[in-house]
Scaffold this motif. Structure first.
Motif, mmCIF file in Angstrom:
data_model
loop_
_atom_site.group_PDB
_atom_site.id
_atom_site.type_symbol
_atom_site.label_atom_id
_atom_site.label_comp_id
_atom_site.label_asym_id
_atom_site.label_seq_id
_atom_site.Cartn_x
_atom_site.Cartn_y
_atom_site.Cartn_z
ATOM 1 N N ALA A 61 0.836 -1.206 0.000
ATOM 2 C CA ALA A 61 0.000 0.000 0.000
ATOM 3 C C ALA A 61 0.871 1.256 0.000
ATOM 4 O O ALA A 61 0.508 2.267 -0.626
ATOM 5 C CB ALA A 61 -0.923 -0.007 1.213
ATOM 6 N N PHE A 62 2.011 1.201 0.685
ATOM 7 C CA PHE A 62 2.915 2.369 0.689
ATOM 8 C C PHE A 62 3.416 2.660 -0.723
ATOM 9 O O PHE A 62 3.421 3.820 -1.163
ATOM 10 C CB PHE A 62 4.092 2.100 1.626
ATOM 11 N N ASP A 201 -4.822 11.446 1.079
ATOM 12 C CA ASP A 201 -6.282 11.397 0.940
ATOM 13 C C ASP A 201 -6.843 10.034 1.331
ATOM 14 O O ASP A 201 -6.376 8.997 0.872
ATOM 15 C CB ASP A 201 -6.689 11.705 -0.508
ATOM 16 N N LEU A 202 -7.850 10.063 2.183
ATOM 17 C CA LEU A 202 -8.546 8.846 2.599
ATOM 18 C C LEU A 202 -10.030 8.922 2.246
ATOM 19 O O LEU A 202 -10.594 7.960 1.715
ATOM 20 C CB LEU A 202 -8.391 8.653 4.110
ATOM 21 N N GLU A 214 -5.222 -0.574 -2.942
ATOM 22 C CA GLU A 214 -5.401 0.144 -1.681
ATOM 23 C C GLU A 214 -4.201 1.036 -1.415
ATOM 24 O O GLU A 214 -3.056 0.609 -1.527
ATOM 25 C CB GLU A 214 -5.562 -0.844 -0.525
ATOM 26 N N THR A 215 -4.462 2.293 -1.054
ATOM 27 C CA THR A 215 -3.390 3.188 -0.651
ATOM 28 C C THR A 215 -3.098 2.982 0.841
ATOM 29 O O THR A 215 -3.857 2.316 1.552
ATOM 30 C CB THR A 215 -3.778 4.647 -0.914
ATOM 31 N N VAL A 218 -5.861 4.093 3.281
ATOM 32 C CA VAL A 218 -6.997 3.171 3.230
ATOM 33 C C VAL A 218 -6.653 1.871 3.954
ATOM 34 O O VAL A 218 -7.463 1.334 4.728
ATOM 35 C CB VAL A 218 -7.394 2.878 1.771
ATOM 36 N N ARG A 219 -5.444 1.351 3.735
ATOM 37 C CA ARG A 219 -5.021 0.116 4.400
ATOM 38 C C ARG A 219 -5.002 0.288 5.922
ATOM 39 O O ARG A 219 -5.436 -0.585 6.677
ATOM 40 C CB ARG A 219 -3.630 -0.264 3.907
ATOM 41 N N MET A 220 -4.516 1.455 6.393
ATOM 42 C CA MET A 220 -4.489 1.729 7.832
ATOM 43 C C MET A 220 -5.905 1.872 8.382
ATOM 44 O O MET A 220 -6.203 1.398 9.484
ATOM 45 C CB MET A 220 -3.681 3.010 8.093
#
Length: 268
Positions: A61-62, A201-202, A214-215, A218-220
Motif C-alpha cells: 500500500a505504501f 487522501d482517505l 489500496e493506498t 486506506v489500508r491503515m
C-alpha cells in the motif's frame, strides 16, 4: 527588524505545541513493547516495527500511495502549467468562470466526490481499477498544482521573455529556457503540495480503492477497524521519518525557501 511581542511568542509556542504534540505521542506509542496502545510505557522496543514485515499489504500500500501520488501530481502539472499561463496572461471571455471551474474540486467535500466518482466509474466499467484512481486523484490535486503555478506565473517578470523573443527565441525554446525556469519554484511547490494531498487522501480514495489498489491511508483505516494495537502507530512513525528525511534532503540540495516561499537564490 521588528521583533515579535510576548503575546505573539506565547501564541506561536502554543501553536507549535498543538501541532507537534500529536505527532510526538504517535512516535512514542510506536516504541511501546505492550500489545496495546499505552503511554507512558514500561520501556522502549522495536517490536511493532518488526511486525510491519509480517504485513506485506502495508508495504504494498505504501508503494501504491507513492506511485499514485507522484504520477497524479505529474499529470496534474501537465494541465496546470498551460492553464496557469493562459489565465495569468490573457483576458478572454469566461476567464473567471474557467478559473472557478478549475478550482471547484476544493469546494466540494471529498465524501461527495468519492460517491460521485464511484457512481461514474462503475457506470463506465472502470470501477476498482487503478486508472479510475489515477483520474480521480488528478482531479482533486489539480487545484493545488494550479494555484501555486498561477501565483508564480502572475508574478513573473515578462521583460526577460520579451528580451528572449527579440533575440530570436522560438516558442518552445522560450518556454524551456526562460518561462519554465522563472516559474519553476511555483511548479515544484505545486507538485509537492499535490503529492502530499494525494498521498494523504482517505475520504475520497476509500470509495474507489479495491484489493490491489489500496493506498496506505486506506489500508491503515481498514486495519484499525478490526485491530487495536500499536502497529498503525509504527507505520505512521515510519511515514513521518520518510517525510522528514525527504524534507531534509530537499532543503539540503534545493532549499525549502525556494519550494515553499518561492525565494530565488538572491533570497537565500
Amino acid at each position: 527588524m521588528r521583533r515579535n511581542g510576548p503575546l505573539a511568542l506565547i501564541f506561536h509556542t502554543i501553536f507549535v505545541i498543538v501541532m507537534v504534540a500529536p505527532i510526538l505521542v504517535v512516535c512514542l506509542v510506536a516504541f511501546t513493547p505492550e500489545g496495546f496502545l499505552s503511554l507512558p510505557t514500561n520501556g522502549f522496543s522495536l517490536r511493532w516495527f518488526r511486525t510491519i514485515a509480517q504485513y506485506p499489504e502495508f508495504i504494498h500500500a505504501f508503494w501504491v500511495s507513492l506511485g499514485l501520488g507522484a504520477l497524479s501530481s505529474f499529470v496534474a502539472l501537465l494541465f496546470a502549467v498551460p492553464a496557469a499561463l493562459a489565465i495569468a496572461r490573457y483576458r478572454f471571455r469566461g476567464r473567471d468562470a474557467l478559473a472557478a471551474l478549475f478550482l471547484s474540486p476544493l469546494m466540494i467535500p471529498h465524501v461527495v466526490l468519492g460517491i460521485a466518482f464511484l457512481r461514474f466509474f462503475t457506470s463506465a466499467g472502470l470501477g476498482g481499477s487503478l486508472a479510475a484512481l489515477i483520474i480521480a486523484h488528478v482531479i482533486i490535486v489539480f487545484p493545488f498544482a494550479l494555484r501555486l503555478t498561477l501565483a508564480a506565473a502572475t508574478g513573473m517578470d515578462r521583460t526577460v521573455e520579451m528580451a528572449a523573443v527579440s533575440l530570436g527565441a522560438g516558442g518552445w525554446t522560450l518556454f524551456r529556457r526562460v518561462t519554465l525556469p522563472l516559474i519553476l519554484p511555483g511548479v515544484i511547490s505545486g507538485w509537492a503540495l499535490a503529492f502530499i494531498q494525494s498521498f494523504d487522501d482517505l475520504t475520497m480514495t476509500v470509495f474507489l480503492a479495491a484489493p490491489g489498489t489500496e493506498t496506505l491511508p486506506v489500508r491503515m483505516f481498514l486495519y484499525i477497524q478490526d485491530n487495536i494495537d500499536p502497529l498503525v502507530t509504527s507505520v505512521s512513525a515510519c511515514v513521518i521519518a520518510v517525510t522528514m528525511t525527504a524534507l531534509i534532503l530537499l532543503d539540503r540540495f534545493y532549499g525549502l525557501d525556494r519550494v515553499l516561499a518561492g525565494k530565488g537564490d538572491a533570497g537565500r
